[in-house]
Motif scaffolding. Structure first.
Motif, short mmCIF file in Angstrom:
data_model
loop_
_atom_site.label_atom_id
_atom_site.label_comp_id
_atom_site.label_asym_id
_atom_site.label_seq_id
_atom_site.Cartn_x
_atom_site.Cartn_y
_atom_site.Cartn_z
N VAL A 264 -6.08 -0.10 1.22
CA VAL A 264 -4.68 -0.18 0.31
C VAL A 264 -5.04 -1.11 -0.84
CG1 VAL A 264 -2.37 -0.32 0.21
CG2 VAL A 264 -3.31 0.22 2.24
N ALA B 89 5.95 1.95 6.69
CA ALA B 89 4.81 1.95 5.29
C ALA B 89 3.67 2.62 5.75
CB ALA B 89 4.62 0.43 5.26
N ARG C 47 0.74 4.91 -7.85
CA ARG C 47 0.08 6.24 -7.77
C ARG C 47 0.74 7.11 -9.02
NH1 ARG C 47 0.83 9.39 -2.45
NH2 ARG C 47 -0.70 7.71 -1.76
N THR D 270 2.15 -0.73 -4.29
CA THR D 270 1.24 0.21 -4.53
C THR D 270 1.57 1.32 -5.88
OG1 THR D 270 2.37 1.88 -2.90
CG2 THR D 270 0.78 0.14 -2.06
N VAL E 25 -3.22 -2.96 -3.38
CA VAL E 25 -1.91 -3.54 -3.68
C VAL E 25 -1.89 -4.37 -4.75
CG1 VAL E 25 -0.55 -5.43 -2.43
CG2 VAL E 25 -1.72 -3.77 -1.00
N SER F 51 5.36 1.93 -6.03
CA SER F 51 6.37 1.95 -4.70
C SER F 51 6.36 0.36 -4.29
CB SER F 51 5.69 2.64 -3.65
OG SER F 51 5.60 4.14 -4.03
N LEU G 281 1.06 -3.11 8.34
CA LEU G 281 2.11 -2.32 7.99
C LEU G 281 2.95 -2.08 8.84
CD1 LEU G 281 -0.13 0.24 6.09
CD2 LEU G 281 0.63 -1.72 5.14
N TYR H 162 7.50 -2.54 -1.66
CA TYR H 162 7.74 -2.74 -0.08
C TYR H 162 8.30 -4.24 0.25
CZ TYR H 162 4.39 1.32 0.07
OH TYR H 162 4.16 2.52 -0.09
N ARG I 102 4.80 6.27 4.89
CA ARG I 102 4.81 6.41 3.43
C ARG I 102 3.49 6.51 2.84
NH1 ARG I 102 8.56 1.98 1.13
NH2 ARG I 102 8.05 2.85 -0.96
N LEU I 103 2.50 5.76 3.30
CA LEU I 103 1.22 5.63 2.37
C LEU I 103 0.08 6.72 3.08
CD1 LEU I 103 0.60 1.72 2.58
CD2 LEU I 103 0.83 3.34 0.40
N PHE I 104 0.27 7.11 4.33
CA PHE I 104 -1.02 7.83 4.91
C PHE I 104 -0.31 8.95 5.47
CE2 PHE I 104 -2.63 3.45 4.63
CZ PHE I 104 -3.55 3.65 3.77
#
Length: 823
Positions: free
Chosen positions: A167, A152, A107, A105, A169, A112, A148, A114, A155-157
Motif C-alpha cells: 500500500v 480498511a 487514487r 491513500t 501511503v 482517502s 489494517l 483513514y 476499502r483498499l482491496f
C-alpha cells in the motif's frame, strides 16, 4: 390457576378493553424505554472494558500548573518520559507509544483518509488486540509494516486476505510504500481502538529528531502502560512526583528539562483505561470524554420511565378494583380464601407484565437504531444482555404494579360489599394514593422536561454564542507543511487569486487547533512582577479582515511599523529583540490591567526579549466551550523575513456557495501541493466535535421527556376515567340542583389538575438544582431563566387538560335523569 388467570384477563379485556389496553401500553412503553436507555448506558460503561487485561492498562497524563493559568490535564504528552518510566518502575510489564497521524491513500488524484496511528511493536503485547490475519509478534516489527482494520482492507482491496500486499501511503505529502502485515479482528465491545483503520511503526528517524520525543513539556501522543498487577496503580501514582523531580529537572539552559523545580509546574498521573471514558471529559487533547453525570441521568430516566409505568399500572388497577369488588365478594362467599385471590391477582399482574415485556422488547428493537443515529454511537440490541434482563424486569414490574392492587382486592369483606348500594371506591386512602401517584408521575415528567429545555437551550447557545470572530463566510484550510517561505507566499497568492475570495490570511492557530505552544511572559508593574503563561500565535496579513476580531484597545498590526514584523520563532526570547504584539482580553486581565486600554503601551518580557503591547482584542474561542479561553499573545509576520511554522490558511469568501468555494480552494491548493490532501471547512464544521456530544445526548433527554410525559398522561387519563364513572351520580344531583355544565367542568378539572399543579411545584426546585450543577461545567453558559420553568409548567398543564377534557366534557353533558337512573 394459570387457566383461571388467562380466562380472567381475557374477560377483563372484553369488558374493559380501554383499561387493559392502557395498562399494557403504559407498561410496554416503560419497559421499552428502560431497555433502550439501559443499552446506551451499558455501552458507555463498557467503553474499553472489552480489552484484555483492561484492569492493568493505564494512560500517562500530564498536569500543568502554569503562571496565570488554571491547572490543566492533557492526554498528549512528551515521549521522553517513557524510557525513564521503564527504568524506575519495575511495576511496568510493558509500554507502548501511540500518536495520531494522517495516513491517506491516493487514487486518480482523490485522497482517502483513514483513522491511523503510529505506534511501537509492543502494541499487541500491551493491548492484546486480536488479528484476523497475521502474527501479533511480527505485525509491527518491520519499519514498512502496516496493520489494517477489516474495513480498511475491504476499502483498499475488496477482501481481508491481504497479507504481503503493498500500500502506498501518503503522510503529510511524504509517500511511503508499506507491506500489509496484519488485519485487525473486530474489537470486542466499544473502545478507543474501535475506529482504528491503520497502524504503522513509528519511523526511527522521527523518534530521533522530533522535539516531542526528546524534550520534557512537549506534546507527542499518548503513552500506555501495562502493569504487572492492578494494585500497582496507587503505588506508582504516589511515586510520580519524585520521578518528575529526579528525571525532568535540569539547569535553565537545558532545553530538554523543565528547570530546577519541575514539580512546581508539572506532574504526571496514571489514568485507568477502564475509567478514561468519563475521566477524559475535562482532559485536553482527547476526544472520547463523556460526562458521567449525563450518562447516569440517562439511566435514571430509564428507571423512572419504568417506575412511572408501574405507578400507572397501580393507578389503573386500583381504579378498576371497584368493578371487581362484587366478583371478590361472591367468590369469598363461595369459599375462596384471601391468599388464593391474592395469588390470582398477582398472577394476572405478572402475565400482563409479561405481555407488556414482549411488546417492550419489540419497541426496544425499533428504538435502538434510532438511538444509535441520535447519539452517533455504535449501539445495537445485545440480545444476550436484553434477554437476560427482560425476565427480571418483567418480574419486578409485575410485582411492583400488582402487589398493592392485589392486596386491596383480596381484602374486601363480602358482607360490606354485597350490602352496599354502590360499588366501593377504596375510600380516602385509595383516592390519596391515586392522587399521589399522579403527582409523582407528573413531578418526574416535568423535571425531565425542564432539564430537556435547559439542555437544548445551552447547546443552542454554545453553537450560536459569540466566539470573538465572524464564522459565516469563513473557510479554514489545513497546515501548509513546509517551512519554505517562498512556497508559503506562493500558496498565499494562489489562494488569494481564486474567484470569490474576499480576504485571506494565515495563522498558526485556528478553530480547534492542531497544536498549541505556550510560554511564560512577565510584566513588572506597580504591584510587582507578574508571570503569566500565554498561548502563542503568529498571524499574517489580512487577519483582521478575514477573522474580524474586535479590537478593544490600541491598534492592529500594520506593515508600516517595522517592529510589527516579528523574527523567527527561535529568536523570540533572545536578548535585544524588541517586537510589537497584540494580546487578548484574558491576557490583559491576567496581567492585572484594570481595562484593555491600560495594557496598551506596556512591555512584556520573555527572557531578554521585550514585547510591546500595541493592541488588545476580544477573546477568540477556538477551543472547547467547557474550557476557559487561554491568555494569548499574537505576533505578526509578513512572510518577507521568516516563514511560518506550518501555517493554516483562512479565507473569507462572498458571492459563491460554501461548497463551491471549498471546491475551488481545494483545486487551487492541489496546483501547489498536489501530494497533500486539501479539505477547506467552515469554522462550524471544524469545531463540531465540541458540540455534537451534548446535542446528541440532548436528543436522548427529549425522547425520555416525551416518554415520561406520555406515561404520566396515561395515569392521569385513568384517574379521569375512574372519576367519570364514580362521580356520575354526584354530577346528576348537582345538575338537578341547578349546576351548569361549565361549572361541572371547572369542578372536575380543578380536582383532577390539583395533583398536576402540586407536581410542578415539586419539579421546579429539583430541576433547578440539577441544571445549576450541570451548567457549572461550561465556561460559557446560559442563565437559569424562569421562562424555561414556566414553559414546562404551562406545557404540562396544557397536556393534562387535553388528557382529561374529553372525559370531563362527557360527564358534564350527561342528562341528570339518565345519570341518576344508571346508578
Amino acid at each position: 390457576m394459570l387457566v383461571t388467570i388467562c380466562q380472567s384477563i381475557v374477560r377483563q379485556a372484553r369488558r374493559h378493553p380501554l383499561h387493559v389496553g392502557l395498562n399494557v401500553a403504559g407498561l410496554a412503553l416503560g419497559i421499552g424505554v428502560f431497555l433502550t436507555l439501559a443499552l446506551l448506558v451499558r455501552y458507555e460503561y463498557r467503553y474499553n472494558a472489552g480489552l484484555p487485561d483492561v484492569d492493568r492498562l493505564v494512560r500517562v497524563d500530564e498536569h500543568w500548573t502554569l503562571p496565570g493559568s488554571a491547572p490543566s490535564e492533557t492526554g498528549d504528552i512528551s515521549f521522553r518520559a517513557l524510557p525513564f518510566l521503564r527504568e524506575d518502575f519495575p511495576e511496568i510489564e510493558d509500554a507502548v507509544r501511540l500518536t495520531g497521524t494522517d495516513l491517506r491513500t491516493e487514487r486518480a488524484g482523490l485522497f482517502s483518509t483513514y483513522v491511523s496511528y503510529l505506534t511501537d511493536p509492543s502494541f499487541f503485547r500491551v493491548f492484546k488486540v486480536k488479528l484476523l490475519h497475521g502474527s501479533p509478534d511480527d505485525a509491527l516489527s518491520k519499519p514498512d509494516g502496516l496493520v489494517l482494520s477489516q474495513g480498511a482492507a475491504l476499502r483498499l482491496f475488496g477482501t481481508t486476505d491481504v497479507l504481503a500486499r503493498t500500500v502506498t501511503v501518503n503522510r503529510n505529502g511524504t509517500k511511503t510504500v508499506h507491506t500489509v502485515s496484519g488485519v485487525l479482528a473486530t474489537p470486542e465491545g466499544p473502545g478507543f481502538l474501535s475506529n482504528v483503520d491503520m497502524l504503522a511503526p513509528i519511523p526511527a528517524q522521527e523518534a530521533q529528531t522530533r522535539a516531542c520525543y526528546r524534550y520534557w513539556g512537549s506534546f507527542c501522543g499518548e503513552i500506555y502502560l501495562k502493569l504487572r498487577r492492578p494494585g500497582d496503580l496507587a503505588a506508582m501514582n504516589a511515586r510520580l512526583r519524585d520521578f518528575v523531580v529526579r528525571r525532568a529537572a535540569g539547569p535553565g539552559d537545558d532545553q530538554a528539562s523543565l528547570g530546577a523545580h519541575p514539580d512546581k509546574i508539572y506532574a504526571l498521573s496514571l489514568v485507568p483505561l477502564r475509567e478514561a471514558r468519563f475521566h477524559d471529559l475535562t482532559v485536553e487533547d482527547v476526544d472520547d470524554g463523556v460526562d458521567r453525570n449525563v450518562v447516569d441521568s440517562i439511566g435514571l430516566i430509564g428507571v423512572l420511565a419504568l417506575g412511572l409505568a408501574c405507578a400507572n399500572a397501580v393507578n389503573l388497577a386500583t381504579a378498576r378494583s371497584a368493578f371487581r369488588a362484587r366478583e371478590v365478594a361472591i367468590r369469598k362467599t363461595l369459599g375462596a380464601a384471601r391468599h388464593g385471590l391474592f395469588a390470582q391477582f398477582m398472577g394476572e399482574a405478572l402475565l400482563i407484565a409479561a405481555i407488556a415485556g414482549l411488546s417492550g422488547l419489540a419497541f426496544c428493537e425499533v428504538m435502538t437504531p434510532i438511538m444509535a443515529s441520535l447519539t452517533g454511537e455504535a449501539i445495537g440490541v445485545q440480545y444476550g444482555f436484553v434477554l437476560a434482563m427482560l425476565p427480571l424486569v418483567v418480574l419486578v414490574t409485575g410485582l411492583a404494579s400488582g402487589c398493592h392492587p392485589a392486596a386491596v382486592l383480596s381484602a374486601y369483606h363480602p358482607a360490606t360489599i354485597l350490602a352496599a348500594a354502590r360499588t366501593p371506591s377504596g375510600g380516602r386512602g385509595a383516592a390519596r394514593l391515586r392522587s399521589a401517584l399522579v403527582l409523582a408521575q407528573f413531578a418526574i415528567a416535568v423535571t425531565i422536561v425542564i432539564c430537556t429545555l435547559v439542555i437544548d437551550r445551552q447547546t443552542a447557545f454554545m453553537r450560536d454564542a459569540d466566539r470573538g470572530y465572524v464564522r459565516s463566510g469563513l473557510l479554514i484550510g489545513q497546515e501548509i507543511r513546509s517551512r519554505d517561505a517562498g512556497l508559503q507566499r506562493r500558496m498565499f497568492d494562489t489562494l488569494r487569486a481564486v474567484p470569490g475570495v474576499a480576504a485571506i490570511t494565515i495563522g498558526q492557530l485556528q478553530p480547534r487547533p492542531n497544536s498549541e505552544w505556550r510560554s511564560t511572559y512577565s510584566y513588572t508593574g506597580p504591584a510587582g512582577k507578574n508571570d503569566v503563561q500565554l498561548l502563542f500565535d503568529r498571524v499574517g496579513p489580512g487577519y483582521l479582515v478575514t477573522y474580524r476580531p474586535r479590537i478593544l484597545a490600541g491598534r492592529w498590526f500594520d506593515t508600516a511599523h517595522g517592529q510589527d514584523d516579528a523574527p523567527a520563532d527561535g529568536a523570540l526570547g533572545n536578548d535585544g529583540v524588541r517586537v510589537n504584539v497584540v494580546i487578548n482580553a484574558r491576557a490583559a486581565a491576567k496581567f492585572g490591567f484594570a481595562s484593555p486600554g491600560d495594557a496598551v503601551g506596556k512591555v512584556l518580557q520573555k527572557g531578554g526579549m521585550q514585547a510591546a503591547v500595541v493592541g488588545v482584542i476580544d477573546d477568540l474561542r477556538f477551543g472547547s466551550p467547557r474550557a476557559p479561553v487561554y491568555p494569548e499573545i499574537i505576533y505578526f509576520g509578513t512572510l518577507s523575513k521568516t516563514p511560518f511554522d506550518n501555517p493554516i490558511p483562512a479565507v473569507r469568501f462572498q458571492g459563491v456557495t460554501e461548497s463551491e468555494m471549498a471546491r475551488r480552494l481545494n483545486r487551487a491548493w492541489a496546483g501547489i501541493l498536489p501530494d497533500i490532501a486539501s479539505d477547506f471547512q467552515s469554522a462550524d464544521a471544524r469545531t463540531d466535535a465540541f458540540y455534537k456530544g451534548d446535542e446528541r445526548r440532548g436528543h436522548v433527554f427529549t425522547l425520555g421527556a416525551a416518554a415520561a410525559m406520555l406515561i404520566a398522561c396515561l395515569g392521569l387519563y385513568s384517574l379521569a376515567a375512574f372519576a367519570a364513572v364514580r362521580r356520575t351520580h354526584e354530577i346528576g344531583i348537582r345538575k338537578t340542583m341547578g349546576a351548569t355544565g361549565r361549572q361541572i367542568v371547572v369542578l372536575l378539572l380543578r380536582d383532577l389538575l390539583r395533583p398536576v399543579m402540586l407536581s410542578c411545584l415539586v419539579a421546579c426546585p429539583v430541576a433547578w438544582i440539577a441544571m445549576r450543577s450541570w451548567l457549572s461545567g461550561f465556561d460559557q453558559r446560559i442563565a437559569l431563566d424562569p421562562v424555561y420553568f414556566l414553559l414546562a409548567v404551562a406545557g404540562a398543564l396544557l397536556v393534562a387538560v387535553l388528557t382529561v377534557l374529553g372525559q370531563t366534557l362527557r360527564v358534564a353533558r350527561a342528562e341528570p335523569a339518565r345519570a341518576l337512573r344508571a346508578d
